[in-house]
Design a protein around this motif. Structure first.
Motif, short mmCIF file in Angstrom:
data_model
loop_
_atom_site.label_atom_id
_atom_site.label_comp_id
_atom_site.label_asym_id
_atom_site.label_seq_id
_atom_site.Cartn_x
_atom_site.Cartn_y
_atom_site.Cartn_z
N MET A 1 0.82 -1.08 -0.03
CA MET A 1 -0.09 -0.03 0.07
C MET A 1 0.62 1.37 0.20
SD MET A 1 -3.12 -0.76 2.63
CE MET A 1 -3.45 -2.55 2.64
N GLU A 2 0.36 2.31 -0.56
CA GLU A 2 1.14 3.54 -0.87
C GLU A 2 0.50 4.62 0.25
OE1 GLU A 2 3.20 3.24 -4.80
OE2 GLU A 2 1.17 4.38 -4.74
N LEU A 3 1.62 5.34 0.75
CA LEU A 3 1.44 6.57 1.35
C LEU A 3 2.04 7.87 0.72
CD1 LEU A 3 0.45 7.71 4.39
CD2 LEU A 3 3.04 7.20 5.10
N TYR A 4 0.99 8.59 0.63
CA TYR A 4 1.58 10.04 -0.08
C TYR A 4 1.85 11.11 0.86
CZ TYR A 4 -0.55 7.74 -4.14
OH TYR A 4 -0.62 6.52 -5.02
N TRP A 5 3.08 11.57 0.58
CA TRP A 5 3.69 12.59 1.28
C TRP A 5 3.57 14.02 0.73
CZ3 TRP A 5 6.03 11.32 6.20
CH2 TRP A 5 6.12 9.82 6.53
N ARG A 6 3.55 15.00 1.39
CA ARG A 6 3.97 16.50 1.15
C ARG A 6 4.56 17.11 2.34
NH1 ARG A 6 -1.26 19.60 -0.96
NH2 ARG A 6 -1.87 18.65 1.11
N LEU A 7 5.87 17.54 2.02
CA LEU A 7 6.53 18.20 2.84
C LEU A 7 6.84 19.73 2.28
CD1 LEU A 7 9.83 16.04 2.95
CD2 LEU A 7 7.94 15.60 4.39
N ALA A 54 4.61 -2.59 2.96
CA ALA A 54 4.02 -3.92 2.91
C ALA A 54 3.10 -4.27 4.05
CB ALA A 54 5.36 -4.96 2.77
N ALA A 55 2.05 -4.13 3.81
CA ALA A 55 0.96 -4.39 4.81
C ALA A 55 -0.15 -5.36 4.08
CB ALA A 55 0.39 -3.13 5.53
N GLN A 56 -0.66 -6.19 5.11
CA GLN A 56 -1.49 -7.34 4.89
C GLN A 56 -2.97 -6.86 4.93
OE1 GLN A 56 -0.38 -9.99 3.05
NE2 GLN A 56 1.25 -9.12 3.32
N SER A 57 -3.26 -5.68 5.81
CA SER A 57 -4.57 -5.24 6.03
C SER A 57 -4.56 -3.66 6.14
CB SER A 57 -5.14 -5.77 7.15
OG SER A 57 -4.19 -5.51 8.36
N TRP A 58 -5.48 -3.21 5.95
CA TRP A 58 -5.70 -1.66 6.22
C TRP A 58 -5.10 -1.37 7.90
CZ3 TRP A 58 -5.53 2.69 4.07
CH2 TRP A 58 -6.07 3.89 4.78
N PRO A 59 -5.63 -2.05 8.75
CA PRO A 59 -5.04 -1.56 10.21
C PRO A 59 -3.76 -1.59 10.02
CG PRO A 59 -6.91 -2.86 10.13
CD PRO A 59 -6.61 -3.08 8.79
N LEU A 86 -6.40 7.80 5.70
CA LEU A 86 -5.52 8.31 6.74
C LEU A 86 -5.22 9.59 6.19
CD1 LEU A 86 -3.49 8.17 9.11
CD2 LEU A 86 -2.05 6.85 7.58
N ASP A 87 -5.19 10.60 6.74
CA ASP A 87 -5.03 11.91 6.69
C ASP A 87 -4.54 12.55 7.89
OD1 ASP A 87 -5.07 14.80 5.76
OD2 ASP A 87 -6.82 14.20 4.37
N GLN A 104 -1.10 11.10 3.49
CA GLN A 104 -2.56 10.93 3.13
C GLN A 104 -2.41 9.28 2.31
OE1 GLN A 104 -4.45 13.49 0.36
NE2 GLN A 104 -6.50 12.97 1.16
N ALA A 105 -3.68 8.53 2.54
CA ALA A 105 -3.79 7.27 2.00
C ALA A 105 -5.14 6.92 2.01
CB ALA A 105 -3.00 6.26 2.50
N GLU A 106 -5.65 6.17 1.00
CA GLU A 106 -7.05 5.83 0.91
C GLU A 106 -7.09 4.36 0.94
OE1 GLU A 106 -9.23 7.44 -2.27
OE2 GLU A 106 -8.69 9.46 -2.11
N ARG A 107 -7.89 3.82 1.68
CA ARG A 107 -8.10 2.24 1.65
C ARG A 107 -8.65 1.89 0.36
NH1 ARG A 107 -11.48 -0.83 6.39
NH2 ARG A 107 -10.88 -2.73 5.93
#
Length: 109
Positions: A1-7, A54-59, A86-87, A104-107
């Motif tokens: 899963m991907e997490l988007y970053w803004r610095l 590398a996650a197997q589930s949203w939690p 996740l925001d 930010q990330a969306e399920r």
């Protein structure tokens, strides 16, 4: 899963913003892809990128993402429905030159 970053940086050049971003992600132990830098209308530069987790589930993903976030800043403010997205925002970066961080990330399960 991907997490988007803004610095959001207070740097005066794109090159300086890239160096600050590299230091931020190195400190967090994150491999990121495709750093994109653009001027921010309130001053400085914004660096955007994404990191894979590398996650197997949203939690599990949320916990890994927040652990990564805590390696870059403190005092995170969460908004939205954590069950669906996740925001989070921090104005307390651990790296000098970064004024704030947004993740930010969306399920997608």
């Amino acid at each position: 899963m991907e997490l988007y970053w803004r610095l959001f940086t207070n740097c005066t050049s794109q090159q300086a913003a890239l160096k600050v971003a590299a230091r931020t992600f190195e400190q967090a132990g994150l491999g990121v892809s495709n750093l994109h830098v653009e001027p921010y209308h309130k001053g400085g530069f914004m660096v955007s990128t994404r990191s894979s987790h590398a996650a197997q589930s949203w939690p599990e993903f949320v916990v890994l993402a927040l652990a990564s976030a805590q390696s870059t800043g403190r005092g995170w403010l969460l908004s939205g429905s954590i069950a669906e997205e996740l925001d989070a925002w921090s104005s307390h970066s651990l790296v000098s030159g970064v004024s704030s961080i947004h993740i930010q990330a969306e399920r997608r399960e």
